[in-house]
Motif scaffolding. Sequence first.
Motif, PDB file in Angstrom:
ATOM      1  N   VAL A  87       0.853  -1.190   0.000  1.00 36.31           N
ATOM      2  CA  VAL A  87       0.000   0.000   0.000  1.00 36.31           C
ATOM      3  C   VAL A  87       0.885   1.236   0.000  1.00 36.31           C
ATOM      4  CG1 VAL A  87      -1.881  -1.140   1.233  1.00 36.31           C
ATOM      5  CG2 VAL A  87      -0.116   0.085   2.521  1.00 36.31           C
ATOM      6  N   ARG A  88       0.282   2.371  -0.236  1.00 35.88           N
ATOM      7  CA  ARG A  88       1.019   3.625  -0.087  1.00 35.88           C
ATOM      8  C   ARG A  88       1.305   3.863   1.390  1.00 35.88           C
ATOM      9  NH1 ARG A  88      -1.358   8.282  -3.993  1.00 35.88           N
ATOM     10  NH2 ARG A  88      -0.844   9.424  -2.088  1.00 35.88           N
TER      11      ARG A  88
ATOM     12  N   ALA B 266      -3.456  -6.982 -13.192  1.00 36.63           N
ATOM     13  CA  ALA B 266      -2.433  -6.262 -13.941  1.00 36.63           C
ATOM     14  C   ALA B 266      -1.656  -7.263 -14.789  1.00 36.63           C
ATOM     15  CB  ALA B 266      -1.485  -5.531 -12.992  1.00 36.63           C
ATOM     16  N   SER B 267      -1.132  -6.801 -15.916  1.00 34.21           N
ATOM     17  CA  SER B 267      -0.396  -7.697 -16.812  1.00 34.21           C
ATOM     18  C   SER B 267       0.964  -8.071 -16.250  1.00 34.21           C
ATOM     19  CB  SER B 267      -0.231  -7.049 -18.184  1.00 34.21           C
ATOM     20  OG  SER B 267       0.471  -5.810 -18.061  1.00 34.21           O
TER      21      SER B 267
ATOM     22  N   GLY C 108     -14.817  -3.137   0.160  1.00 36.83           N
ATOM     23  CA  GLY C 108     -15.335  -2.016  -0.610  1.00 36.83           C
ATOM     24  C   GLY C 108     -14.268  -1.222  -1.347  1.00 36.83           C
ATOM     25  N   LYS C 109     -13.006  -1.665  -1.267  1.00 36.06           N
ATOM     26  CA  LYS C 109     -11.913  -0.962  -1.941  1.00 36.06           C
ATOM     27  C   LYS C 109     -11.356  -1.807  -3.076  1.00 36.06           C
ATOM     28  CE  LYS C 109     -10.703   1.700   2.179  1.00 36.06           C
ATOM     29  NZ  LYS C 109      -9.637   2.069   3.142  1.00 36.06           N
ATOM     30  N   LYS C 110     -10.366  -1.276  -3.779  1.00 39.28           N
ATOM     31  CA  LYS C 110      -9.821  -1.958  -4.944  1.00 39.28           C
ATOM     32  C   LYS C 110      -8.437  -2.520  -4.640  1.00 39.28           C
ATOM     33  CE  LYS C 110     -10.311  -0.418  -9.190  1.00 39.28           C
ATOM     34  NZ  LYS C 110     -10.162   0.369 -10.454  1.00 39.28           N
ATOM     35  N   LEU C 111      -8.277  -3.821  -4.906  1.00 37.72           N
ATOM     36  CA  LEU C 111      -6.976  -4.468  -4.823  1.00 37.72           C
ATOM     37  C   LEU C 111      -6.596  -4.999  -6.195  1.00 37.72           C
ATOM     38  CD1 LEU C 111      -7.130  -6.518  -1.491  1.00 37.72           C
ATOM     39  CD2 LEU C 111      -5.809  -4.448  -1.944  1.00 37.72           C
TER      40      LEU C 111
ATOM     41  N   ASP D 176       2.566   0.685 -10.188  1.00 46.92           N
ATOM     42  CA  ASP D 176       2.160   1.991 -10.722  1.00 46.92           C
ATOM     43  C   ASP D 176       0.741   2.337 -10.282  1.00 46.92           C
ATOM     44  OD1 ASP D 176       4.580   2.362 -12.043  1.00 46.92           O
ATOM     45  OD2 ASP D 176       3.838   1.601 -13.962  1.00 46.92           O
ATOM     46  N   MET D 177      -0.136   1.341 -10.302  1.00 44.58           N
ATOM     47  CA  MET D 177      -1.530   1.567  -9.919  1.00 44.58           C
ATOM     48  C   MET D 177      -1.649   1.971  -8.455  1.00 44.58           C
ATOM     49  SD  MET D 177      -3.415  -1.556 -11.976  1.00 44.58           S
ATOM     50  CE  MET D 177      -5.054  -1.114 -11.370  1.00 44.58           C
ATOM     51  N   VAL D 178      -0.844   1.347  -7.599  1.00 44.02           N
ATOM     52  CA  VAL D 178      -0.880   1.702  -6.175  1.00 44.02           C
ATOM     53  C   VAL D 178      -0.332   3.111  -5.973  1.00 44.02           C
ATOM     54  CG1 VAL D 178      -0.008   1.124  -3.878  1.00 44.02           C
ATOM     55  CG2 VAL D 178      -0.738  -0.696  -5.427  1.00 44.02           C
ATOM     56  N   GLU D 179       0.789   3.415  -6.596  1.00 45.95           N
ATOM     57  CA  GLU D 179       1.389   4.743  -6.435  1.00 45.95           C
ATOM     58  C   GLU D 179       0.458   5.849  -6.908  1.00 45.95           C
ATOM     59  OE1 GLU D 179       6.224   4.319  -6.489  1.00 45.95           O
ATOM     60  OE2 GLU D 179       5.213   4.744  -8.383  1.00 45.95           O
TER      61      GLU D 179
END
Length: 285
Positions: A122-123, A167-168, A136-139, A175-178
Amino acid sequence: MALWLAASGAFGGTTLDRIKRTGSITLAHRESSVPFSYVLPDKQPVGYAMDLCLKVVEAVRKKVGIPALVPQYLAVTPSNRVQMVAEGKADLECGSTTNNAERRAKVAFTVPHYIAGARIMVRADRTADGLADFSGKKLVSTQGTTPLKVLEKANEERLMRINITQASDHATAVDMVESGAADGFVMDDVLLYGLIASRRDPGMLKVVGRFLTIEPLAVMLPKDDPEFKAIVDEEMKRLITSREAHALYEKWFMRPIPPKNVSMNLPMNYLIKDFWRYPTSEVPF
């Protein structure tokens, strides 16, 4: 096609027969599985698993009795790595692949070089202690990986209402987390630490939660080729008992690694220490 025919025994040959005839061996590698297998800016594949595989290549060379054995490199992804080995397009897959029953139906594995567990990246500014905090969140997780399947199963069985996306590759997931496009990235903890160490600002990210899985990571090789597997297993056991594998672990997990010369500073965990006391390719998973 010739490689596939030879590997499949169409000419009555084994993996070792073909290697001796061609003087070549194909090593599959990953692009961003730091520090196991990844590519430098010049596209050269490096890493802990790559170093182990190169030791195995030398053992194979001696066994078949040829003066030189040239490694050929093949980049693979989480979604196609098993297929590449099963179809004979790669002789060894040098990465961070979990040895499990589903995959053993298609390929073989040698002695594990690491035992990991899936956790959550996580960030650093996010407050989260475990999977329950992501209701309710995105992983995000990476296509074709064991942690993705475990996450999907837990989400369904525990009615957690987590929005799961794929993710591929690992780098895309980070990148998506950042960027905030995902709240967390579920993957083997050692890969998460390696990915964090390779980022421009490692302090932006952290790893949280208890182990969701226990993952014995091992080099893949073709199924039903006992002669080839015996050489690979023997060399892996020799590397462990001679402590050469421990030195390679120190190199990639405890010292600065390229390209940014940042250390993961990740001591060997008790799981792999215990397993290496009596190294075997058999795992209870």
